[in-house]
Design a protein around this motif. Sequence first.
Motif, PDB file in Angstrom:
ATOM      1  N   GLN A 214       0.829  -1.207   0.000  1.00 47.21           N
ATOM      2  CA  GLN A 214       0.000   0.000   0.000  1.00 47.21           C
ATOM      3  C   GLN A 214       0.864   1.260   0.000  1.00 47.21           C
ATOM      4  OE1 GLN A 214      -3.522   0.196  -0.268  1.00 47.21           O
ATOM      5  NE2 GLN A 214      -2.891   2.280  -0.767  1.00 47.21           N
ATOM      6  N   GLN A 215       1.951   1.256   0.747  1.00 48.53           N
ATOM      7  CA  GLN A 215       2.835   2.423   0.784  1.00 48.53           C
ATOM      8  C   GLN A 215       3.514   2.648  -0.567  1.00 48.53           C
ATOM      9  OE1 GLN A 215       5.383   1.766   4.204  1.00 48.53           O
ATOM     10  NE2 GLN A 215       3.842   2.559   5.623  1.00 48.53           N
ATOM     11  N   ILE A 216       3.886   1.571  -1.242  1.00 49.42           N
ATOM     12  CA  ILE A 216       4.471   1.700  -2.584  1.00 49.42           C
ATOM     13  C   ILE A 216       3.429   2.266  -3.545  1.00 49.42           C
ATOM     14  CG2 ILE A 216       5.382   0.416  -4.570  1.00 49.42           C
ATOM     15  CD1 ILE A 216       6.726  -1.466  -2.476  1.00 49.42           C
ATOM     16  N   TYR A 217       2.213   1.773  -3.443  1.00 50.42           N
ATOM     17  CA  TYR A 217       1.126   2.274  -4.290  1.00 50.42           C
ATOM     18  C   TYR A 217       0.885   3.761  -4.017  1.00 50.42           C
ATOM     19  CZ  TYR A 217      -3.415   2.758  -6.496  1.00 50.42           C
ATOM     20  OH  TYR A 217      -4.445   3.177  -7.295  1.00 50.42           O
ATOM     21  N   ASP A 218       0.879   4.151  -2.757  1.00 53.70           N
ATOM     22  CA  ASP A 218       0.668   5.556  -2.406  1.00 53.70           C
ATOM     23  C   ASP A 218       1.782   6.444  -2.965  1.00 53.70           C
ATOM     24  OD1 ASP A 218      -1.637   4.810  -1.050  1.00 53.70           O
ATOM     25  OD2 ASP A 218      -0.709   4.912   0.940  1.00 53.70           O
ATOM     26  N   LEU A 219       2.996   5.932  -2.967  1.00 58.57           N
ATOM     27  CA  LEU A 219       4.144   6.687  -3.467  1.00 58.57           C
ATOM     28  C   LEU A 219       4.114   6.840  -4.986  1.00 58.57           C
ATOM     29  CD1 LEU A 219       6.986   7.998  -2.911  1.00 58.57           C
ATOM     30  CD2 LEU A 219       7.926   5.699  -3.283  1.00 58.57           C
ATOM     31  N   LEU A 220       3.842   5.753  -5.694  1.00 60.88           N
ATOM     32  CA  LEU A 220       3.958   5.735  -7.152  1.00 60.88           C
ATOM     33  C   LEU A 220       2.638   5.831  -7.902  1.00 60.88           C
ATOM     34  CD1 LEU A 220       6.601   2.868  -7.529  1.00 60.88           C
ATOM     35  CD2 LEU A 220       7.009   5.342  -7.521  1.00 60.88           C
ATOM     36  N   GLY A 221       1.535   5.499  -7.248  1.00 63.45           N
ATOM     37  CA  GLY A 221       0.253   5.444  -7.937  1.00 63.45           C
ATOM     38  C   GLY A 221       0.018   4.115  -8.629  1.00 63.45           C
ATOM     39  N   HIS A 222       0.972   3.201  -8.497  1.00 62.84           N
ATOM     40  CA  HIS A 222       0.862   1.835  -9.012  1.00 62.84           C
ATOM     41  C   HIS A 222       1.966   1.018  -8.342  1.00 62.84           C
ATOM     42  CE1 HIS A 222       3.985   3.509 -11.593  1.00 62.84           C
ATOM     43  NE2 HIS A 222       4.300   2.293 -12.007  1.00 62.84           N
ATOM     44  N   VAL A 223       1.918  -0.293  -8.532  1.00 65.89           N
ATOM     45  CA  VAL A 223       2.932  -1.180  -7.965  1.00 65.89           C
ATOM     46  C   VAL A 223       3.595  -1.901  -9.130  1.00 65.89           C
ATOM     47  CG1 VAL A 223       3.394  -3.051  -6.336  1.00 65.89           C
ATOM     48  CG2 VAL A 223       1.511  -1.466  -5.881  1.00 65.89           C
ATOM     49  N   PRO A 224       4.733  -1.388  -9.611  1.00 66.49           N
ATOM     50  CA  PRO A 224       5.374  -1.968 -10.798  1.00 66.49           C
ATOM     51  C   PRO A 224       5.851  -3.396 -10.582  1.00 66.49           C
ATOM     52  CG  PRO A 224       6.410   0.127 -10.162  1.00 66.49           C
ATOM     53  CD  PRO A 224       5.476  -0.256  -9.073  1.00 66.49           C
ATOM     54  N   ASP A 225       5.656  -4.213 -11.615  1.00 62.45           N
ATOM     55  CA  ASP A 225       6.088  -5.610 -11.551  1.00 62.45           C
ATOM     56  C   ASP A 225       7.575  -5.752 -11.243  1.00 62.45           C
ATOM     57  OD1 ASP A 225       3.614  -6.730 -12.036  1.00 62.45           O
ATOM     58  OD2 ASP A 225       3.935  -6.910 -14.196  1.00 62.45           O
ATOM     59  N   ASP A 226       8.379  -4.839 -11.773  1.00 61.24           N
ATOM     60  CA  ASP A 226       9.820  -5.026 -11.642  1.00 61.24           C
ATOM     61  C   ASP A 226      10.370  -4.794 -10.236  1.00 61.24           C
ATOM     62  OD1 ASP A 226       9.426  -2.292 -11.860  1.00 61.24           O
ATOM     63  OD2 ASP A 226      11.049  -1.967 -13.282  1.00 61.24           O
ATOM     64  N   ILE A 227       9.564  -4.260  -9.326  1.00 58.86           N
ATOM     65  CA  ILE A 227      10.054  -4.120  -7.948  1.00 58.86           C
ATOM     66  C   ILE A 227       9.539  -5.236  -7.032  1.00 58.86           C
ATOM     67  CG2 ILE A 227      10.312  -1.634  -8.164  1.00 58.86           C
ATOM     68  CD1 ILE A 227       7.892  -1.412  -6.264  1.00 58.86           C
ATOM     69  N   LEU A 228       8.623  -6.036  -7.519  1.00 60.99           N
ATOM     70  CA  LEU A 228       8.029  -7.074  -6.669  1.00 60.99           C
ATOM     71  C   LEU A 228       9.046  -8.110  -6.194  1.00 60.99           C
ATOM     72  CD1 LEU A 228       4.531  -7.501  -8.335  1.00 60.99           C
ATOM     73  CD2 LEU A 228       5.249  -5.947  -6.515  1.00 60.99           C
ATOM     74  N   PRO A 229       9.994  -8.550  -7.023  1.00 62.95           N
ATOM     75  CA  PRO A 229      11.002  -9.488  -6.505  1.00 62.95           C
ATOM     76  C   PRO A 229      11.820  -8.878  -5.361  1.00 62.95           C
ATOM     77  CG  PRO A 229      10.993  -9.537  -8.894  1.00 62.95           C
ATOM     78  CD  PRO A 229      10.117  -8.384  -8.478  1.00 62.95           C
ATOM     79  N   ARG A 230      12.119  -7.593  -5.467  1.00 60.15           N
ATOM     80  CA  ARG A 230      12.878  -6.915  -4.393  1.00 60.15           C
ATOM     81  C   ARG A 230      12.050  -6.874  -3.112  1.00 60.15           C
ATOM     82  NH1 ARG A 230      16.880  -5.082  -1.683  1.00 60.15           N
ATOM     83  NH2 ARG A 230      17.113  -2.877  -1.254  1.00 60.15           N
ATOM     84  N   VAL A 231      10.762  -6.603  -3.221  1.00 63.01           N
ATOM     85  CA  VAL A 231       9.876  -6.595  -2.049  1.00 63.01           C
ATOM     86  C   VAL A 231       9.892  -7.976  -1.395  1.00 63.01           C
ATOM     87  CG1 VAL A 231       7.475  -6.395  -1.274  1.00 63.01           C
ATOM     88  CG2 VAL A 231       8.411  -4.736  -2.912  1.00 63.01           C
ATOM     89  N   ALA A 232       9.761  -9.016  -2.209  1.00 58.21           N
ATOM     90  CA  ALA A 232       9.770 -10.385  -1.681  1.00 58.21           C
ATOM     91  C   ALA A 232      11.073 -10.682  -0.955  1.00 58.21           C
ATOM     92  CB  ALA A 232       9.549 -11.393  -2.808  1.00 58.21           C
ATOM     93  N   ASP A 233      12.178 -10.287  -1.551  1.00 59.74           N
ATOM     94  CA  ASP A 233      13.492 -10.539  -0.960  1.00 59.74           C
ATOM     95  C   ASP A 233      13.658  -9.803   0.369  1.00 59.74           C
ATOM     96  OD1 ASP A 233      16.217 -11.586  -1.052  1.00 59.74           O
ATOM     97  OD2 ASP A 233      16.802  -9.496  -1.415  1.00 59.74           O
TER      98      ASP A 233
END
Length: 169
Positions: A37-56
């Motif tokens: 939710q915080q990433i969405y609030d910052l960017l207005g979307h949640v890009p696929d390319d950052i999801l692996p980093r979030v998981a890690d």
Amino acid sequence: MNMMQDGGGCPADHRAGLEEILARHARQSAHLPLVIQQIYDLLGHVPDDILPRVADVLQVSLADVYATVYQHLLARRPAGRHVIYVCEGTSCYLRGSRQILEEMVERLGIQPGETTPDGLFSLEIGRCFGACALGPVVVVDQEVYPRMEPSKVAALLEKYRQEAQASCH
């Protein structure tokens, strides 16, 4: 290489904000919905390319990260001003949601997962909004439109076009 490593078109202040969010919640898997939710609030979307980093960083599976984004109906790419979801769950589908989706595609000139060139509308497919008795259902900006019909699509789109024009003047 992902956006977090090479910049990926993400402005420097957003990269810093993303790193701050991740650092604050590192190794706290229970914080996954909050981080998304915080990433969405910052960017207005949640890009696929950052999801692996979030998981890690949170030490969760990539599948859990994708499920959280999907469950909360958060866009994974920049969205239009108005996001339209056409429910394709079983009940809505059996009641004609496919014809509604086809009418949306025709009138908007885009496919599901795309945004109109003017940035006014994004079109998405939803799987169930819990309003099966009211189907077929269309959701625009979290406002539910029950018992939708293809013949109502033009008026619905026009309503949002007029609101957009009014807010520009």
